[in-house]
Design a protein around this motif. Structure first.
Motif, short mmCIF file in Angstrom:
data_model
loop_
_atom_site.label_atom_id
_atom_site.label_comp_id
_atom_site.label_asym_id
_atom_site.label_seq_id
_atom_site.Cartn_x
_atom_site.Cartn_y
_atom_site.Cartn_z
N ASN A 96 -57.19 -17.59 57.39
CA ASN A 96 -57.00 -18.09 56.20
C ASN A 96 -57.87 -18.37 54.99
O ASN A 96 -56.61 -17.93 54.40
CB ASN A 96 -57.82 -19.84 56.61
CG ASN A 96 -57.00 -20.61 57.75
OD1 ASN A 96 -55.81 -20.08 57.83
ND2 ASN A 96 -57.66 -21.38 58.15
N HIS A 308 -46.88 -19.46 50.69
CA HIS A 308 -47.26 -20.30 51.67
C HIS A 308 -47.88 -21.30 51.96
O HIS A 308 -47.21 -22.40 51.75
CB HIS A 308 -49.46 -20.11 52.19
CG HIS A 308 -49.66 -20.47 53.14
ND1 HIS A 308 -50.84 -21.26 52.41
CD2 HIS A 308 -50.25 -20.72 54.65
CE1 HIS A 308 -51.00 -22.60 53.84
NE2 HIS A 308 -51.13 -21.91 54.28
N SER A 309 -48.42 -21.57 50.27
CA SER A 309 -48.54 -23.18 48.89
C SER A 309 -49.35 -22.68 47.99
O SER A 309 -49.29 -22.45 47.96
CB SER A 309 -49.65 -24.17 50.22
OG SER A 309 -50.75 -23.07 49.81
N TYR A 324 -45.75 -26.87 50.37
CA TYR A 324 -45.97 -25.82 50.99
C TYR A 324 -44.76 -25.05 51.89
O TYR A 324 -44.05 -25.71 51.79
CB TYR A 324 -46.16 -26.61 52.94
CG TYR A 324 -47.73 -26.93 52.50
CD1 TYR A 324 -49.10 -26.28 53.26
CD2 TYR A 324 -47.96 -28.61 52.29
CE1 TYR A 324 -50.08 -26.80 52.72
CE2 TYR A 324 -49.25 -28.94 52.12
CZ TYR A 324 -50.64 -27.91 52.47
OH TYR A 324 -51.27 -28.15 53.06
N TYR A 326 -42.59 -23.71 54.27
CA TYR A 326 -41.83 -23.83 55.87
C TYR A 326 -40.52 -22.60 56.66
O TYR A 326 -39.80 -22.75 55.65
CB TYR A 326 -41.92 -24.43 56.12
CG TYR A 326 -41.29 -24.81 57.07
CD1 TYR A 326 -42.18 -25.39 58.75
CD2 TYR A 326 -40.70 -25.26 58.37
CE1 TYR A 326 -41.90 -25.11 59.79
CE2 TYR A 326 -39.61 -25.17 59.15
CZ TYR A 326 -40.47 -25.79 60.23
OH TYR A 326 -40.41 -25.63 61.53
N ASN A 334 -39.61 -25.96 51.23
CA ASN A 334 -40.39 -26.33 51.04
C ASN A 334 -40.77 -27.77 51.20
O ASN A 334 -39.75 -28.73 50.31
CB ASN A 334 -40.75 -26.35 49.51
CG ASN A 334 -40.93 -24.51 49.06
OD1 ASN A 334 -40.37 -23.69 49.43
ND2 ASN A 334 -42.60 -24.50 49.35
N ILE A 355 -56.22 -26.98 52.87
CA ILE A 355 -55.09 -27.34 52.75
C ILE A 355 -53.94 -25.65 54.06
O ILE A 355 -53.11 -26.48 54.41
CB ILE A 355 -54.69 -25.62 51.67
CG1 ILE A 355 -55.17 -26.70 50.21
CG2 ILE A 355 -53.18 -25.04 51.65
CD1 ILE A 355 -55.11 -25.13 49.07
N ASN A 356 -54.67 -25.12 54.53
CA ASN A 356 -54.99 -23.93 56.01
C ASN A 356 -54.44 -25.29 57.11
O ASN A 356 -53.85 -25.24 57.94
CB ASN A 356 -55.60 -23.19 56.14
CG ASN A 356 -55.88 -21.93 55.02
OD1 ASN A 356 -54.71 -21.69 54.77
ND2 ASN A 356 -56.25 -21.80 54.39
N GLN A 358 -53.97 -28.19 57.52
CA GLN A 358 -52.37 -28.71 56.34
C GLN A 358 -50.92 -28.67 57.23
O GLN A 358 -49.96 -28.69 58.05
CB GLN A 358 -52.58 -29.88 55.32
CG GLN A 358 -53.73 -30.82 55.59
CD GLN A 358 -53.82 -32.19 57.01
OE1 GLN A 358 -53.02 -32.18 57.48
NE2 GLN A 358 -55.07 -31.71 56.89
N ALA A 359 -51.46 -26.65 56.51
CA ALA A 359 -50.01 -26.25 56.77
C ALA A 359 -49.91 -25.60 58.77
O ALA A 359 -48.86 -25.52 59.03
CB ALA A 359 -50.61 -25.05 56.24
N THR A 360 -51.14 -25.75 59.03
CA THR A 360 -51.17 -25.76 60.98
C THR A 360 -50.28 -26.53 61.24
O THR A 360 -48.66 -27.12 62.02
CB THR A 360 -52.16 -25.35 61.50
OG1 THR A 360 -52.67 -24.28 60.81
CG2 THR A 360 -52.07 -25.24 62.85
N SER A 363 -46.43 -27.33 60.24
CA SER A 363 -45.37 -26.32 61.38
C SER A 363 -45.26 -26.80 62.73
O SER A 363 -43.93 -26.27 63.38
CB SER A 363 -46.39 -25.21 61.42
OG SER A 363 -47.32 -25.04 62.41
#
Length: 394
Positions: A96, A308-309, A324, A326, A334, A355-356, A358-360, A363
């Motif tokens: 990350n 990514h973001s 983000y 996706y 996005n 950030i990472n 929440q990205a997980t 997804s």
């Protein structure tokens, strides 16, 4: 829900003799390949980039790709830093913290299928891979080789997307010679037995053509299908196969398409049952916050990770917006959300971790969050380009 696992023919010699030295910066140039990669992988392609921005993005990304490539061992499977980190949480943090990690993995996948592997033909191997399909005999060399193919390299697909692993020519020769050890249970019906024969046939084709095999996990097919095909074996070769084998090998069957569609489009009732599990109380809220129709006019980009973001901040209104990136199958979208007050505090404590994380979470449940929290028409394209230019020039 499981992943979309596939096995493809793989030109191991070209991979080690040409691709790896180029990725390491030892021969050739990555410039043209990277620009072609951007055309296929970047939303909107490269038409919105000026010559200066394209050159800057290309040079920066290539330098990072070369740096990461030189951190692998000679067979390009062991990352000298990542693989010495033992706790998964620390490994994840390492990935990350590397803003070019996702770019590297996407370009690595692209490079392999542009030069060393064909997306079609391939074999779909179920949500759990070949081991669950074949049930190989324990304590055999065939089982050991299959394990090497099945135990995916988490650096290349930490998010269960990308190149899982590969085996060489010697391994495919052994697998074919030991094929009787690959299926320990008797075939329960004709379909099971036919599927077993198709896998053995793919192994035989690899062995007889001095090729290895490579495993993909939820590969970015919308990008890979646009790459040149029939690089490893001439198209006329496949016409030698009759019946449904060629149909199965060169495309996903209608039956599997239905399963894949079901995998992506989980029923709403099931999703609602999962929400409390997927989103613990201290993580991303699925409750929509009141949306301000007027986007702050003092926005600036404070963080950017390619593919990514992008994080936008309004100092005057103390607001944080995160866009983000996706991707799933043929879909590239996005999701833009405004952080609520609790999320802003979390963001201020540790921006990168927030950030990472929440990205997980996004997804895992993208459709629900997109429906509840996405801010449509967030900013117009011209403003986005101006903000991005300001970010790159700072």
């Amino acid at each position: 829900m499981g992943s979309w696992n596939t096995v493809h023919l793989f030109d191991v010699s070209k991979f080690y003799n040409d691709i790896i030295p180029t990725l390491r910066g030892e021969k050739g140039s990555l410039k043209n390949d990277y620009i072609d990669f951007l055309k296929l992988s970047r939303i909107g392609g490269i038409n919105d980039l000026s010559d200066y921005d394209l050159k800057k993005l290309t040079n920066e990304s290539i330098s990072k790709i070369i740096r990461i490539s030189n951190q692998f061992d000679s067979i390009f499977k062991i990352h000298k830093i990542y693989n010495n980190i033992k706790p998964w949480e620390e490994q994840r943090k390492y990935l990350n913290d590397n803003e070019y990690y996702y770019t590297f993995n996407m370009f690595f996948e692209y490079s392999i299928f542009k030069y060393c592997a064909d997306f079609h033909p391939h074999i779909y191997t179920g949500k759990r891979g070949l081991n669950s399909v074949l049930a190989p005999k324990k304590n055999t060399i065939a089982n050991e080789i299959l394990d090497n193919l099945e135990n995916f390299n988490t650096f290349f697909c930490a998010d269960n997307t990308g190149v899982g692993n590969w085996i060489n020519i010697e391994d495919t020769n052994i697998l074919f010679n030991c094929k009787e050890d690959l299926f320990s249970k008797p075939p329960y019906d004709e379909d099971d037995y036919n599927y077993f024969k198709k896998i053995i046939k793919l192994i035989e084709i690899a062995s007889s053509n001095n090729l290895g095999l490579i495993r993909g996990i939820d590969l970015r097919e919308s990008m890979l299908e646009k790459l040149p095909g029939n690089k490893l074996i001439e198209e006329s070769y496949w016409k030698n196969f009759k019946g449904d084998f060629n149909e199965y090998l060169t495309s996903i069957t209608k039956e599997n398409n239905i399963e894949k569609e079901h995998k992506i489009n989980v029923s709403i009732s099931q999703e609602k049952k999962k929400i409390n599990h997927v989103f613990p109380k201290d993580s991303l809220s699925t409750k929509p916050i009141k949306k301000n129709k007027n986007i702050p006019n003092d926005l600036k980009i404070i963080s950017f990770k390619d593919f990514h973001s992008t994080v936008y901040e309004s100092v005057l209104e103390n607001k944080i917006f995160i866009s983000y990136y996706y991707e799933s199958g043929f879909s590239q979208e996005n999701l833009v959300l405004e952080l609520n007050s609790k999320e802003v505090l979390k963001f201020r404590e540790n921006a990168n971790e927030f950030i990472n994380k929440q990205a997980t979470l996004i997804s895992k449940n993208f459709n629900h969050i997109y429906k509840e929290r996405n801010i449509e028409n967030f900013i117009d394209k011209n403003l986005m380009l101006k903000l991005m230019t300001a970010w790159k020039n700072k």
